[in-house]
Motif scaffolding. Structure first.
Motif, PDB file in Angstrom:
ATOM      1  N   CYS A  78      39.615  42.301  36.668  1.00  0.00           N
ATOM      2  CA  CYS A  78      39.554  42.442  35.209  1.00  0.00           C
ATOM      3  C   CYS A  78      39.462  43.940  34.937  1.00  0.00           C
ATOM      4  O   CYS A  78      38.383  44.520  35.038  1.00  0.00           O
ATOM      5  N   SER A  79      40.600  44.564  34.664  1.00  0.00           N
ATOM      6  CA  SER A  79      40.634  46.031  34.582  1.00  0.00           C
ATOM      7  C   SER A  79      40.409  46.532  33.166  1.00  0.00           C
ATOM      8  O   SER A  79      40.296  47.728  32.938  1.00  0.00           O
ATOM      9  N   HIS A  80      40.379  45.631  32.176  1.00  0.00           N
ATOM     10  CA  HIS A  80      40.295  46.046  30.780  1.00  0.00           C
ATOM     11  C   HIS A  80      38.996  45.575  30.124  1.00  0.00           C
ATOM     12  O   HIS A  80      38.376  44.626  30.581  1.00  0.00           O
ATOM     13  N   ALA A  81      38.639  46.259  29.040  1.00  0.00           N
ATOM     14  CA  ALA A  81      37.478  45.825  28.248  1.00  0.00           C
ATOM     15  C   ALA A  81      37.974  44.799  27.237  1.00  0.00           C
ATOM     16  O   ALA A  81      39.053  44.938  26.676  1.00  0.00           O
ATOM     17  N   GLY A  82      37.152  43.781  26.994  1.00  0.00           N
ATOM     18  CA  GLY A  82      37.550  42.759  26.031  1.00  0.00           C
ATOM     19  C   GLY A  82      37.432  43.280  24.607  1.00  0.00           C
ATOM     20  O   GLY A  82      36.685  44.217  24.330  1.00  0.00           O
ATOM     21  N   ILE A  83      38.193  42.665  23.718  1.00  0.00           N
ATOM     22  CA  ILE A  83      38.044  42.985  22.293  1.00  0.00           C
ATOM     23  C   ILE A  83      37.624  41.732  21.553  1.00  0.00           C
ATOM     24  O   ILE A  83      36.634  41.707  20.860  1.00  0.00           O
ATOM     25  N   GLN A  84      38.414  40.669  21.720  1.00  0.00           N
ATOM     26  CA  GLN A  84      37.983  39.390  21.167  1.00  0.00           C
ATOM     27  C   GLN A  84      38.433  38.299  22.122  1.00  0.00           C
ATOM     28  O   GLN A  84      39.321  38.496  22.935  1.00  0.00           O
ATOM     29  N   GLY A  85      37.773  37.151  22.035  1.00  0.00           N
ATOM     30  CA  GLY A  85      38.111  36.079  22.966  1.00  0.00           C
ATOM     31  C   GLY A  85      37.535  36.348  24.345  1.00  0.00           C
ATOM     32  O   GLY A  85      36.666  37.189  24.533  1.00  0.00           O
ATOM     33  N   THR A  86      38.034  35.605  25.326  1.00  0.00           N
ATOM     34  CA  THR A  86      37.564  35.732  26.699  1.00  0.00           C
ATOM     35  C   THR A  86      38.618  36.462  27.521  1.00  0.00           C
ATOM     36  O   THR A  86      39.782  36.080  27.517  1.00  0.00           O
ATOM     37  N   SER A  87      38.210  37.525  28.210  1.00  0.00           N
ATOM     38  CA  SER A  87      39.158  38.292  29.026  1.00  0.00           C
ATOM     39  C   SER A  87      39.749  37.416  30.119  1.00  0.00           C
ATOM     40  O   SER A  87      39.052  36.589  30.704  1.00  0.00           O
ATOM     41  N   ARG A  88      41.027  37.645  30.384  1.00  0.00           N
ATOM     42  CA  ARG A  88      41.688  36.940  31.485  1.00  0.00           C
ATOM     43  C   ARG A  88      41.919  37.961  32.593  1.00  0.00           C
ATOM     44  O   ARG A  88      42.637  38.945  32.392  1.00  0.00           O
ATOM     45  N   PRO A  89      41.293  37.786  33.747  1.00  0.00           N
ATOM     46  CA  PRO A  89      41.527  38.758  34.820  1.00  0.00           C
ATOM     47  C   PRO A  89      42.959  38.625  35.332  1.00  0.00           C
ATOM     48  O   PRO A  89      43.550  37.547  35.254  1.00  0.00           O
ATOM     49  N   ALA A  90      43.517  39.703  35.832  1.00  0.00           N
ATOM     50  CA  ALA A  90      44.829  39.603  36.484  1.00  0.00           C
ATOM     51  C   ALA A  90      44.592  39.170  37.929  1.00  0.00           C
ATOM     52  O   ALA A  90      43.583  39.522  38.543  1.00  0.00           O
ATOM     53  N   HIS A  91      45.540  38.383  38.451  1.00  0.00           N
ATOM     54  CA  HIS A  91      45.444  37.935  39.845  1.00  0.00           C
ATOM     55  C   HIS A  91      46.530  38.648  40.635  1.00  0.00           C
ATOM     56  O   HIS A  91      47.709  38.574  40.285  1.00  0.00           O
ATOM     57  N   TYR A  92      46.129  39.383  41.653  1.00  0.00           N
ATOM     58  CA  TYR A  92      47.081  40.115  42.497  1.00  0.00           C
ATOM     59  C   TYR A  92      47.135  39.443  43.865  1.00  0.00           C
ATOM     60  O   TYR A  92      46.096  39.214  44.482  1.00  0.00           O
ATOM     61  N   HIS A  93      48.358  39.122  44.319  1.00  0.00           N
ATOM     62  CA  HIS A  93      48.524  38.430  45.602  1.00  0.00           C
ATOM     63  C   HIS A  93      49.542  39.224  46.428  1.00  0.00           C
ATOM     64  O   HIS A  93      50.681  39.407  46.006  1.00  0.00           O
ATOM     65  N   VAL A  94      49.110  39.713  47.584  1.00  0.00           N
ATOM     66  CA  VAL A  94      49.979  40.553  48.417  1.00  0.00           C
ATOM     67  C   VAL A  94      50.862  39.645  49.278  1.00  0.00           C
ATOM     68  O   VAL A  94      50.356  38.861  50.084  1.00  0.00           O
ATOM     69  N   LEU A  95      52.185  39.766  49.102  1.00  0.00           N
ATOM     70  CA  LEU A  95      53.111  38.919  49.876  1.00  0.00           C
ATOM     71  C   LEU A  95      53.676  39.658  51.084  1.00  0.00           C
ATOM     72  O   LEU A  95      54.256  39.033  51.964  1.00  0.00           O
ATOM     73  N   TRP A  96      53.537  40.978  51.114  1.00  0.00           N
ATOM     74  CA  TRP A  96      54.093  41.764  52.223  1.00  0.00           C
ATOM     75  C   TRP A  96      53.364  43.086  52.239  1.00  0.00           C
ATOM     76  O   TRP A  96      53.134  43.660  51.169  1.00  0.00           O
ATOM     77  N   ASP A  97      52.991  43.584  53.404  1.00  0.00           N
ATOM     78  CA  ASP A  97      52.251  44.841  53.427  1.00  0.00           C
ATOM     79  C   ASP A  97      52.491  45.595  54.713  1.00  0.00           C
ATOM     80  O   ASP A  97      51.787  45.415  55.699  1.00  0.00           O
ATOM     81  N   GLU A  98      53.497  46.465  54.696  1.00  0.00           N
ATOM     82  CA  GLU A  98      53.762  47.315  55.862  1.00  0.00           C
ATOM     83  C   GLU A  98      52.978  48.618  55.790  1.00  0.00           C
ATOM     84  O   GLU A  98      53.010  49.401  56.722  1.00  0.00           O
ATOM     85  N   ASN A  99      52.295  48.852  54.674  1.00  0.00           N
ATOM     86  CA  ASN A  99      51.500  50.081  54.550  1.00  0.00           C
ATOM     87  C   ASN A  99      50.064  49.874  55.008  1.00  0.00           C
ATOM     88  O   ASN A  99      49.267  50.813  55.008  1.00  0.00           O
ATOM     89  N   ASN A 100      49.748  48.629  55.362  1.00  0.00           N
ATOM     90  CA  ASN A 100      48.408  48.303  55.866  1.00  0.00           C
ATOM     91  C   ASN A 100      47.293  48.776  54.933  1.00  0.00           C
ATOM     92  O   ASN A 100      46.377  49.487  55.331  1.00  0.00           O
ATOM     93  N   PHE A 101      47.382  48.364  53.681  1.00  0.00           N
ATOM     94  CA  PHE A 101      46.325  48.670  52.717  1.00  0.00           C
ATOM     95  C   PHE A 101      45.030  47.976  53.135  1.00  0.00           C
ATOM     96  O   PHE A 101      45.056  46.838  53.604  1.00  0.00           O
ATOM     97  N   THR A 102      43.916  48.652  52.907  1.00  0.00           N
ATOM     98  CA  THR A 102      42.630  47.955  53.011  1.00  0.00           C
ATOM     99  C   THR A 102      42.402  47.271  51.663  1.00  0.00           C
ATOM    100  O   THR A 102      43.055  47.602  50.667  1.00  0.00           O
ATOM    101  N   ALA A 103      41.440  46.348  51.615  1.00  0.00           N
ATOM    102  CA  ALA A 103      41.121  45.696  50.340  1.00  0.00           C
ATOM    103  C   ALA A 103      40.691  46.751  49.316  1.00  0.00           C
ATOM    104  O   ALA A 103      41.180  46.774  48.179  1.00  0.00           O
ATOM    105  N   ASP A 104      39.792  47.653  49.719  1.00  0.00           N
ATOM    106  CA  ASP A 104      39.340  48.703  48.797  1.00  0.00           C
ATOM    107  C   ASP A 104      40.494  49.588  48.340  1.00  0.00           C
ATOM    108  O   ASP A 104      40.581  49.960  47.172  1.00  0.00           O
TER     109      ASP A 104
END
Length: 1087
Positions: free
Chosen positions: A959-985
Motif C-alpha cells: 500500500c504505497s499511497h495515503a488514503g483519502i476516502q474509502g478503504t485503500s486497496r493495496p497493489a499486489h506485485y507478483h514476480v514471474l521472472w527474475d534474472e537480476n536476483n532481487f532480494t525481497a527488500d
C-alpha cells in the motif's frame, strides 16, 4: 465506438491522488471522470516517443538548464525512426525461432529439469526462443506477428495484401546506432539457457526470503483461515438432456433430483454442483453410473392466449463417476513441497462453499448480491445498486484462506416498463411521440431483459424482450386463425382480458423468437427482480455507485465480519458435509512500513530536498529539479460562461505559478485568448494554430503550449481536442475546466504547473538515492524500467480494438522520464502484439521492429548507453494469464534485444502489478493514531509478504499511497521472472520509492508510475480512434495495425507482402491509430 463523455478531464490539473482510495476503485490515483468500474477496460494508447530533449544531463541540478537549447532548455533528441540511422531493418544477426530464453532463475526451481543460476555463460542467441512454442490455451498464437519497422509502421496503412514499397533510406546493414550498441561492451552475464517445453515446465521464481526493512507492525486482512478437509472427494460427470445453456435451469434440475433421491439413490450424500457438467461428493455415491428422469414446471416464454396451464419440461440426467479429487497434493502445495497449485482441488472447495449462497442470493462472477444484504440505492435511469459480497478460496502461506470482501453492483429496478422508460428518457412518455433516438435508447436498454405480465391476475408469466415493434400499438395487428383473420392488439387485449390499453402511441415489446414474435404492450409488463445490469454505466450512475461502495476502513471491516457471521459457515450443510471449517476472525498479519524516500528539488529553491510525510508533500519553497521552457503559447476558450477578462486573469496566474515553480515561462501569449464554439473545434482550432505559427515563423520559433478552457460538461470535446493537438497539429495542450478558472486555487495551479512541466520536457523531482547512485540493482549499471498495460473496450462495445501501451524510462540514473508507444490490437486480446515484430521485405529480407526495440534505441540515444538491466512492470494480468503473458512477452523482449546486437541479452525482471483483487488490509487498532492516516487507512509504505501471500512464489502486497476516502486497496506485485536476483527488500523498496516519482501530483501513488503511465497513455489513445468502428470487421488491416504512427514516414504502405508470414495475424481488421506528431511523442504528453 461512441466517444466517451467526461464530466471532468483525466486528472487535468487535479491532484491525481485526489481519489486515491475509494472502495472499489480500480486504479489508485483516481482521475476525475475516469470511472472506477471502467478502469479495467480503459486503455490508452498514444505515447510514442521519448521526453522532449531527454539528452543525458549530468550534474546540472544546481542551475537551470542552459540558454541556447530549444524548449525545455535541453538538447533536442530524435526518437523511433526519426533519424536515418534508425531506419534499417535487419539487425546484425538473423533471428531463428525455436530455443529457450536464456535466463537465470533463482535457485533452480523445484524439479522439471530447470537448472539453477550459476552455470556457464549465456547460450548463443539462436537458441533463445523456445518459450513461445508452448501450446497456449484459448487460441493464443505461439509466435510473434509480422511487424512494421519504425519507419513503415505508421500512418494510415493500406490493405495488407498490397506489396510494400521499398524505402530508399532502409538498407540491410546495421545502423550507426546498432553498431554503437555492438561496440558498447556489456559485462558478461552469467546465466544458463533453459528450454521449457511448455508453460508447465516454467517455474515462477521462489520467494528469496522475506523482507526486513521498515518498521514492523501488525495489520488485519480480510482473509479467513479454512481447515483443509480430511474427506474422500469424488467427482462425477453430469449430462442433462435436452441440453440448456442456463445454469439456473441446470441447478433447478439438480435441486429437484437431490430433493427426490438424496435419502435413497444418492446414499444420503449432499452433492455440490457447479451448474454445468460436474458434481462433487464427500465419499462415493452407491453407483458408478445412473440415469434419472426429472420434471420441472416452466414459468417462462408461454404462448400468448393459451389456456394458462404451465408447461412441464422433462429432463434426462446421467450421473457418472469421473475421478477422485486429490486433496493430498493441495496439502503438499500449501506446505511448499509441491510447485503446482492443484487447481481442481481448489475448484471443488470453491464450488462447495458457493452452493448455499447460490441458492440464497443472486450470483455474479465470484460475488453474491441481494436486496437483503443492505439498502438498495437508486442509480438513475431505471437502475439501482445492490449490496453483496465477494468470496474466493485461496492458497496462502497460512494454508487455505477464504477471501471475503464487500461489493456493490448495478441491477435493473423491478419497475413497470412504462415507469422504467419514463426514468430512462427523463420525461413523461405520454407527453409527445418517441423520437428515433428515444426508440434506439429504449431498445438498447431493454433487449434481453426479462419481464412478467401483470394483466392476468396471479398468472405472472415471464418473457424475455427481444426488441420493439416498429409500429405503434394502435397500428399492430396479427392473424388469429388459420384463415388469416387479422385482429388488432388493442382489440385483442380488450376482448380477451378486458384490459384497455392507454398508451397506444407507444411501440409494443417484442418477446420470444423472431419467427413467431409475440407483442406485449409496455403497460402490461413489469421488469422481473434480480437482473444484473451488465452494460456500461454513465458517469452519473458511476458517481452514485461509488458513493454506495465508498466505506471507511472501520465500516468495511465491520461489514465483512458481519457477512461472515451471517453466512454462518459452521451451519452451512454443504461445508459440514465436506468437512470445511472457516474461522470467523480476520487474519492477523505481520507487516512493515517502508520509509519514504528523500526527493531532490532545484538548488535555487529555499528547500533543496524534501522528505514526504504520510505519503504527501507540497511545492511550497521548492522549484522543479529541471524546469522546462515555454516561450510561445496561446489560449483558446470553449466555455461560453468565461469572459475574456477571466481567461486573461487565469492565464496570468497560471504563468506566474509555472515561473514560481521553476519553469522558464513567458507571461505573454503569442496571440490574445479567443473564444471558440465547441461545435467548431476542428476548423477554428486549426485556424488559430496556423495564425500563431504564421506570427512565429518570421522569428523562426515554434509554438510550445496550448492552454484550453473547457466547459465542465464537455462531452466528446476533450477527446477531440487531444486527438487534433497530438495527431494533427503537433502541440501539447493543457485543459482546464471552467470551475477551476473561476476558483483560481493555488493548489490547483501548482498541480497544473507540474503537468505542464513534464509535457514540455522538464522533470519535477528525482529520488536523492538515484542521484547519489544508491538504488540497488538500478544505480550500479544502466537500467531501463518498462511499464506496460492493455486496456479493453467497455462491455457492449463488441468490435472496438483493445489498446496496448508500453512506456520506458529514458533517463539514467534518475529513472523519472518515460517515453511511450501505443498500439491498437484485436478486441480483448491481452498479449501485447507489437512488442517485437519480424516480417519479410522483398528487397531487404527479414526486417525487425517493435515497441521494445524502439524504446531500447531511444534510451541509448537519450543516455548514450545501452541498458544492461531490464525491469518490466506489467499491469492488468489476471492469475489465469500469468504463463501465457510471460511466455509470449518475455520472448518478445529477448528477440528485441537480440535484433539490436547478437548475444545482447540484458537480465530481465518481469513483475505483474495487480489492482483488481479483493485483499484489503486494516489497522490492527483503528484508534491508534500512529497506525493510521487521516482517512483511517493503513500508512503508506505498508508491505506484506507473509501469511496471506503465495505459499512459495515471490509476491507481496504494497500500500504505497495515503488514503483519502474509502478503504485503500493495496497493489499486489507478483514476480514471474527474475534474472537480476532481487532480494525481497530490494524490489519492495524500489517499487515503493518509485511511487513517489509520479509526475502529476505531490503524493505517492497506489501503483508503480511506469505501469500508471502506460495506463494513462492507453486511455489517451482511445480518443484517437475513429468514432465509428465497423461492426462488420471490414476495416483495412496492416502489419502495423494500430501503431500510433512511429517515425516520420507517415502514410507508408503496409509492410506486409502477400503471404509474407505464416503467422496468424491477430491484428487483421484492426484500424490503425492516427500517427502522433514527432515533437509530441518525445514528451510525457499523456500526463
Amino acid at each position: 465506438m461512441v466517444r466517451k463523455r467526461r464530466t471532468e478531464l483525466l486528472g487535468e490539473g487535479q491532484s491525481s491522488g485526489s481519489r486515491e482510495t475509494g472502495a472499489g476503485q480500480g486504479r489508485g490515483g483516481g482521475q476525475p471522470g475516469q470511472p472506477v468500474q471502467q478502469q479495467q477496460a480503459q486503455q490508452e494508447g498514444g505515447y510514442q516517443g521519448g521526453g522532449r530533449g531527454w539528452g543525458p544531463q549530468r550534474g546540472g541540478y544546481g542551475g537551470r538548464s542552459g540558454g541556447g537549447a530549444p524548449r525545455g532548455g535541453m538538447a533536442p533528441q530524435q526518437y523511433h525512426g526519426g533519424a536515418p540511422e534508425y531506419q534499417q531493418g535487419r539487425g546484425p544477426q538473423q533471428y531463428q525461432r525455436g530455443g529457450a530464453p536464456g535466463q537465470r532463475q533463482r535457485g533452480g526451481i523445484a524439479g522439471r529439469g530447470i537448472p539453477s543460476s550459476g552455470g556457464p555463460s549465456r547460450a548463443p542467441v539462436p537458441e533463445l526462443h523456445q518459450a513461445t512454442q508452448a501450446p497456449y490455451q484459448s487460441g493464443v498464437m505461439t509466435q510473434p506477428m509480422p511487424y512494421g519497422s519504425p519507419v513503415e509502421s505508421q500512418g494510415e496503412t493500406s490493405s495488407s495484401s498490397r506489396e510494400p514499397e521499398p524505402s530508399p533510406s532502409l538498407s540491410p546493414s546495421p545502423s550507426p546506432v546498432e553498431q554503437q550498441f555492438q561496440q558498447l561492451n556489456l559485462q558478461p552475464e552469467v546465466s544458463q539457457a533453459i528450454q521449457p517445453a511448455s508453460s508447465k515446465s516454467m517455474r515462477f521464481p521462489l520467494r528469496p526470503g522475506k523482507g526486513s526493512t521498515g518498521t514492523k507492525c501488525i495489520v488485519k486482512a480480510n482473509h479467513f483461515f479454512a481447515d483443509l478437509p480430511d474427506k474422500d472427494l469424488h467427482q462425477y460427470d453430469v449430462s442433462i438432456t435436452p441440453e440448456v445453456t442456463s445454469r439456473g435451469v441446470n441447478r433447478a434440475v439438480m435441486d429437484q433430483l437431490v430433493k427426490l433421491y438424496r435419502e435413497s439413490l444418492l446414499g444420503k450424500r449432499l452433492p455440490a454442483y457447479d451448474g454445468r457438467k460436474s458434481l462433487y461428493t464427500a465419499g462415493a455415491l452407491p453407483f458408478v453410473s445412473k440415469e434419472f428422469k426429472i420434471t420441472l414446471i416452466d414459468e417462462e416464454e408461454g404462448n400468448q392466449g393459451n389456456s394458462g396451464a404451465r408447461r412441464e419440461r422433462e429432463f434426462r440426467v446421467v450421473i457418472k463417476f469421473a475421478a477422485r479429487a486429490d486433496l493430498h497434493h493441495l496439502g503438499m502445495f500449501l506446505q511448499g513441497r509441491q510447485a503446482d497449485a492443484p487447481q481442481e482441488a481448489l475448484q471443488v472447495l470453491d464450488i462447495v462453499l458457493r452452493e448455499l449462497p447460490t441458492t440464497r442470493y443472486c450470483p455474479v462472477g465470484r460475488s453474491f448480491y441481494s436486496p437483503d444484504l443492505g439498502r438498495r440505492q437508486p442509480l438513475g435511469e431505471g437502475l439501482e445498486s445492490w449490496r453483496g459480497f465477494y468470496q474466493s478460496i485461496r492458497p496462502t502461506q497460512m494454508g487455505l484462506s477464504l477471501n471475503i470482501d464487500m461489493s456493490s453492483t448495478a441491477f435493473i429496478e423491478p419497475l413497470p416498463v412504462i415507469e422504467f422508460v419514463t426514468q430512462l428518457l427523463y420525461r413523461d412518455v405520454s407527453s409527445r411521440p418517441l423520437s428515433d433516438a428515444d426508440r434506439v435508447k429504449i431498445k438498447k436498454a431493454l433487449r434481453g431483459v426479462k419481464v412478467e405480465v401483470t394483466h392476468r391476475g396471479n398468472m405472472r408469466r415471464k418473457y424475455r424482450i427481444s426488441g420493439l415493434t416498429s409500429q405503434a400499438t394502435r397500428e399492430l395487428t396479427f392473424p388469429v386463425d388459420e384463415r388469416g383473420t387479422m385482429k388488432s392488439v388493442v382489440e385483442y387485449f380488450q376482448e380477451t382480458y378486458g384490459f384497455v390499453i392507454h398508451h397506444i402511441q407507444l411501440p409494443c415489446l417484442q418477446v420470444g423468437n423472431q419467427q413467431r414474435p409475440n407483442y406485449l404492450p409496455m403497460e402490461v409488463c413489469k421488469i422481473v427482480e434480480g437482473q444484473r445490469y451488465s452494460k456500461r454505466l454513465n458517469e452519473r450512475q458511476i458517481t452514485a455507485l461509488l458513493k454506495v461502495t465508498c466505506q471507511r476502513p472501520q465500516e468495511r471491516e465491520r461489514d465483512i465480519l458481519q457477512t461472515v457471521r451471517h453466512n454462518a459457515y459452521a451451519d452451512d450443510p454443504y461445508a459440514k458435509e465436506f468437512g470445511i471449517k472457516i474461522s470467523e476472525k480476520l487474519a492477523q498479519v505481520e507487516a512493515r512500513i517502508l520509509p519514504a524516500p528523500w526527493l531532490k528539488y532545484h538548488d535555487s529553491g529555499r528547500e533543496k530536498d524534501c522528505l514526504p510525510q504520510v505519503g504527501q508533500w507540497n511545492m511550497m519553497n521548492k522549484k522543479m529539479v529541471n524546469g522546462g521552457t515555454v516561450n510561445n503559447w496561446i489560449c483558446v476558450n470553449f466555455s461560453r460562461n468565461v469572459k475574456d477578462v477571466a481567461v486573461r486573469d487565469f492565464c496570468q496566474e497560471l504563468a506566474q505559478m509555472c515561473s514560481t515553480s521553476g519553469m522558464n515561462f513567458n507571461p505573454l501569449p503569442v496571440l490574445p485568448p479567443i473564444y471558440i464554439r465547441p461545435d467548431q473545434v476542428e476548423r477554428a482550432l486549426k485556424a488559430r494554430f496556423h495564425e500563431a505559427m504564421t506570427h512565429l515563423q518570421t522569428q523562426k520559433k515554434e509554438l510550445d503550449l496550448l492552454i484550453v478552457i473547457l466547459p465542465d460538461n464537455n462531452g466528446s470535446l476533450y477527446g477531440d481536442l487531444k486527438r487534433i493537438c497530438e495527431t494533427d497539429l503537433g502541440i501539447v495542450s493543457q485543459c482546464c475546466l471552467t470551475k477551476h478558472v473561476f476558483k483560481l486555487s493555488k493548489q490547483y495551479l501548482a498541480n497544473v504547473a507540474l503537468k505542464i512541466n513534464v509535457k514540455v520536457g522538464g522533470r519535477n523531482t528525482v529520488l536523492v538515492d538515484a542521484l547519489s547512485r544508491r538504488i540497488p540493482l538500478v544505480s550500479d549499471r544502466p537500467t531501463i524500467i518498462f511499464g506496460a498495460d492493455v486496456t479493453h473496450p467497455h462491455p457492449g462495445e463488441d468490435s472496438s480494438p483493445s489498446i496496448a501501451a508500453v512506456v520506458a524510462s529514458q533517463d539514467w540514473p534518475e529513472v523519472t522520464k518515460y517515453a511511450g508507444l501505443v498500439s491498437a490490437q484485436a478486441h480483448r486480446q491481452e498479449l501485447i502484439q507489437d512488442l517485437f515484430k519480424t516480417w519479410q521485405d522483398p528487397t531487404r529480407g527479414t526486417v525487425t521492429g517493435g515497441m521494445i526495440k524502439e524504446l531500447l534505441i531511444s534510451f541509448r540515444r537519450a543516455t548514450g548507453q545501452k541498458p544492461q538491466r531490464i525491469i518490466f512492470y506489467r499491469d492488468g494480468v489476471s492469475e489465469g494469464q500469468f504463463y501465457q503473458v510471460l511466455l509470449y512477452e518475455l520472448d518478445a523482449i529477448r528477440r528485441a534485444c537480440a535484433s539490436l546486437e547478437s548475444n545482447y541479452q540484458p537480465p530481465v525482471t518481469f513483475v505483474v502489478v495487480q489492482k483488481r483483487h479483493h485483499t484489503r488490509l486494516f489497522a490492527n487498532n483503528h484508534n491508534d493514531r500512529n497506525a493510521v492516516d487521516r482517512s483511517g487507512n493503513i500508512l503508506p509504505g505498508t508491505v506484506v509478504d507473509s501469511k496471506i501471500c503465495h505459499p512459495t512464489e515471490f509476491d507481496f502486497y504494497l500500500c504505497s499511497h495515503a488514503g483519502i476516502q474509502g478503504t485503500s486497496r493495496p497493489a499486489h506485485y507478483h514476480v514471474l521472472w527474475d534474472e537480476n536476483n532481487f532480494t525481497a527488500d530490494g524490489l519492495q523498496s524500489l517499487t515503493n520509492n518509485l511511487c513517489y516519482t509520479y509526475a502529476r501530483c505531490t503524493r505517492s501513488v497506489s501503483i508503480v508510475p511506469p505501469a500508471y503511465y502506460a495506463h494513462l497513455a492507453a486511455f489517451r489513445a482511445r480518443f484517437y480512434m475513429e468514432p465509428e468502428t465497423s461492426d462488420s470487421g471490414s476495416m483495412t488491416s496492416s502489419a502495423a495495425a494500430g501503431r500510433g504512427g512511429v517515425g516520420p514516414g507517415a502514410g507508408v504502405r503496409s509492410t506486409r507482402a502477400p503471404g509474407s508470414s505464416g503467422n496468424v495475424n491477430f491484428n487483421a481488421n484492426v484500424r490503425p491509430l492516427p500517427a502522433l506528431k514527432e515533437n509530441v511523442k518525445r514528451v510525457m504528453f499523456y500526463c
